[in-house]
Motif scaffolding. Structure first.
Motif, short mmCIF file in Angstrom:
data_model
loop_
_atom_site.label_atom_id
_atom_site.label_comp_id
_atom_site.label_asym_id
_atom_site.label_seq_id
_atom_site.Cartn_x
_atom_site.Cartn_y
_atom_site.Cartn_z
N GLU A 85 2.39 -11.19 8.34
CA GLU A 85 1.39 -10.16 8.61
C GLU A 85 0.56 -9.88 7.35
O GLU A 85 1.06 -9.95 6.23
CB GLU A 85 2.06 -8.86 9.06
N LEU A 86 -0.70 -9.54 7.55
CA LEU A 86 -1.60 -9.18 6.46
C LEU A 86 -2.17 -7.80 6.72
O LEU A 86 -2.65 -7.51 7.81
CB LEU A 86 -2.75 -10.19 6.34
N ALA A 87 -2.12 -6.92 5.71
CA ALA A 87 -2.72 -5.59 5.78
C ALA A 87 -3.63 -5.42 4.58
O ALA A 87 -3.33 -5.90 3.48
CB ALA A 87 -1.64 -4.50 5.79
N ILE A 88 -4.75 -4.75 4.79
CA ILE A 88 -5.74 -4.57 3.72
C ILE A 88 -5.87 -3.07 3.42
O ILE A 88 -6.19 -2.28 4.32
CB ILE A 88 -7.10 -5.14 4.11
N PHE A 89 -5.63 -2.70 2.18
CA PHE A 89 -5.78 -1.31 1.75
C PHE A 89 -7.24 -1.07 1.37
O PHE A 89 -7.77 -1.72 0.47
CB PHE A 89 -4.87 -1.04 0.55
N PRO A 90 -7.93 -0.12 2.04
CA PRO A 90 -9.37 0.06 1.79
C PRO A 90 -9.70 0.78 0.49
O PRO A 90 -10.87 0.87 0.11
CB PRO A 90 -9.82 0.88 3.01
N GLY A 91 -8.70 1.35 -0.17
CA GLY A 91 -8.97 2.05 -1.43
C GLY A 91 -9.32 3.51 -1.24
O GLY A 91 -9.64 4.21 -2.20
N LEU A 92 -9.27 4.01 0.00
CA LEU A 92 -9.57 5.40 0.28
C LEU A 92 -8.31 6.24 0.10
O LEU A 92 -7.22 5.82 0.49
CB LEU A 92 -10.10 5.57 1.70
N VAL A 93 -8.47 7.43 -0.47
CA VAL A 93 -7.34 8.31 -0.73
C VAL A 93 -7.43 9.55 0.15
O VAL A 93 -8.50 10.15 0.29
CB VAL A 93 -7.31 8.72 -2.23
N GLU A 94 -6.30 9.95 0.73
CA GLU A 94 -6.19 11.16 1.53
C GLU A 94 -7.20 11.21 2.69
O GLU A 94 -7.78 12.26 2.98
CB GLU A 94 -6.37 12.41 0.65
N VAL A 95 -7.41 10.08 3.35
CA VAL A 95 -8.26 10.04 4.53
C VAL A 95 -7.39 9.78 5.74
O VAL A 95 -6.69 8.76 5.81
CB VAL A 95 -9.35 8.95 4.42
N SER A 96 -7.41 10.69 6.71
CA SER A 96 -6.59 10.54 7.90
C SER A 96 -7.05 9.33 8.72
O SER A 96 -8.24 9.03 8.79
CB SER A 96 -6.67 11.81 8.75
N ALA A 142 9.82 -15.42 -2.46
CA ALA A 142 10.74 -14.89 -3.47
C ALA A 142 11.25 -13.50 -3.09
O ALA A 142 12.40 -13.15 -3.37
CB ALA A 142 10.05 -14.84 -4.83
N HIS A 143 10.38 -12.71 -2.45
CA HIS A 143 10.75 -11.34 -2.09
C HIS A 143 11.16 -11.19 -0.63
O HIS A 143 11.46 -10.08 -0.18
CB HIS A 143 9.58 -10.40 -2.39
N ARG A 144 11.12 -12.31 0.10
CA ARG A 144 11.45 -12.28 1.53
C ARG A 144 10.64 -11.23 2.28
O ARG A 144 11.17 -10.44 3.06
CB ARG A 144 12.95 -12.04 1.72
N ALA A 145 9.35 -11.20 2.00
CA ALA A 145 8.47 -10.19 2.58
C ALA A 145 8.08 -10.53 4.01
O ALA A 145 8.01 -11.71 4.40
CB ALA A 145 7.21 -10.06 1.72
N ASP A 146 7.85 -9.51 4.81
CA ASP A 146 7.37 -9.67 6.19
C ASP A 146 5.88 -9.37 6.30
O ASP A 146 5.24 -9.76 7.27
CB ASP A 146 8.13 -8.75 7.14
N LEU A 147 5.36 -8.64 5.30
CA LEU A 147 3.96 -8.22 5.34
C LEU A 147 3.39 -8.24 3.94
O LEU A 147 4.09 -7.88 2.97
CB LEU A 147 3.85 -6.83 5.96
N VAL A 148 2.14 -8.64 3.81
CA VAL A 148 1.45 -8.64 2.53
C VAL A 148 0.33 -7.61 2.57
O VAL A 148 -0.54 -7.65 3.45
CB VAL A 148 0.86 -10.04 2.22
N LEU A 149 0.36 -6.67 1.63
CA LEU A 149 -0.67 -5.64 1.53
C LEU A 149 -1.63 -6.03 0.41
O LEU A 149 -1.23 -6.20 -0.74
CB LEU A 149 -0.05 -4.28 1.22
N VAL A 150 -2.88 -6.17 0.75
CA VAL A 150 -3.90 -6.58 -0.20
C VAL A 150 -4.74 -5.37 -0.59
O VAL A 150 -5.29 -4.68 0.27
CB VAL A 150 -4.81 -7.68 0.40
N ALA A 151 -4.84 -5.11 -1.89
CA ALA A 151 -5.66 -4.01 -2.40
C ALA A 151 -6.98 -4.57 -2.91
O ALA A 151 -7.05 -5.72 -3.35
CB ALA A 151 -4.93 -3.29 -3.53
N PRO A 152 -8.05 -3.77 -2.85
CA PRO A 152 -9.36 -4.26 -3.29
C PRO A 152 -9.40 -4.50 -4.78
O PRO A 152 -8.70 -3.85 -5.56
CB PRO A 152 -10.31 -3.12 -2.88
N GLY A 153 -10.21 -5.46 -5.19
CA GLY A 153 -10.36 -5.77 -6.61
C GLY A 153 -11.57 -6.63 -6.85
O GLY A 153 -12.13 -7.21 -5.91
#
Length: 275
Positions: free
Chosen positions: A41-52, A9-20
């Protein structure tokens, strides 16, 4: 299926998964199968904030992927280089700028009644108080008049900022616009109370209102310049200021200090947020 339908529906190229709570390993594996089979493509957001990303490292334990977060740099060669740069750079700056110091002292003394220098109690590393030096940019009774101006504070947090503060002298406006009023803090850097780069040194009354997150700012020495100064200074909100300071504290490196000092010159010339 729902994920693939949303991708289409969104013609996405990558899916970002957030923890839950509902995203267990088995479900995530099935999602990855479906996406990869569809060429996505699949990317996973680790839930960390302001970590280089420099502090992140992928490991494997028992066949399971693990994301390791390295602690902030606090020992070794880099802190030693920072200390050497601070002391040597500040001492050299005091020598080279001594003629400019004399000119500013005369301008301040002739411009308004009172001393040329202003000393103020600030809070440094680990909550230790110290006396910070500045060129005086306000009238001599400025601190006593602060309470009557509290209703005109233009900052949304604990700092007091007014774009047209009536306590600032004519010479003081020029010094603030060019950030030259901060130059006496080179004395604090030589003394070890401050660093060339770091978070803004807070007032005791500000620190008294800090929560646990904001107290993290005090884990390093405050600086003459920092991410706050090169990102808008007084134009930033309180939350933005804290976010930048925590980003510096957690992700500090010697090269980042050099980068900030280089960008400080451009910020001083621009003058945005300096009042």
């Amino acid at each position: 299926t729902a994920v693939l339908d949303a991708v289409a529906a969104h013609r996405a190229d990558l899916v970002l998964v957030a923890p839950g709570a509902r995203l267990a390993g088995e479900r995530l594996r099935r999602i990855s199968w479906a996406l990869h089979d569809a060429g996505l493509e699949l990317a996973i957001f680790p839930g960390l904030v302001e970590v280089s990303v420099k502090r992140l490292e992928t490991l494997s334990a028992g066949g399971l992927p693990i994301l390791r977060v390295a602690p902030p740099v606090s020992r070794g060669v880099q802190p030693l280089l920072k200390s050497v740069l601070d002391r040597a750079g500040a001492a050299l700056g005091l020598v080279l700028l001594s003629p400019a110091f004399l000119a500013m002292v005369l301008a301040i003394r002739f411009g308004s009644r009172g001393p040329a220098f202003y000393r103020q109690r600030r809070i440094g590393r680990d909550g230790v108080p110290f006396v910070m030096w500045k060129f005086r940019t306000m009238v001599v009774d400025a601190d006593a008049r602060k309470a009557e101006l509290s209703g005109s504070n233009e900052n949304d947090g604990l700092m007091f900022k007014m774009r047209r503060d009536p306590r600032v002298t004519r010479v003081g406006r020029l010094l603030r616009r060019t950030s030259m009023d901060e130059l006496p803090q080179l004395i604090n850097v030589v003394a070890g109370n401050m660093s060339l780069v770091g978070p803004r040194p807070p007032l005791p009354e500000e620190v008294a209102e800090y929560d646990e997150v904001e107290l993290r700012r005090l884990a390093v020495r405050p600086g003459m310049t920092g991410l706050w100064q090169i990102s808008g200074r007084s134009d930033l909100s309180w939350d933005e200021t804290i976010q930048l300071d925590l980003q510096y504290v957690d992700n500090w490196s010697f090269t980042s200090d050099v980068d900030v000092m280089g960008r400080t010159l451009r910020a001083v010339v621009d003058g945005r947020g300096a009042y």
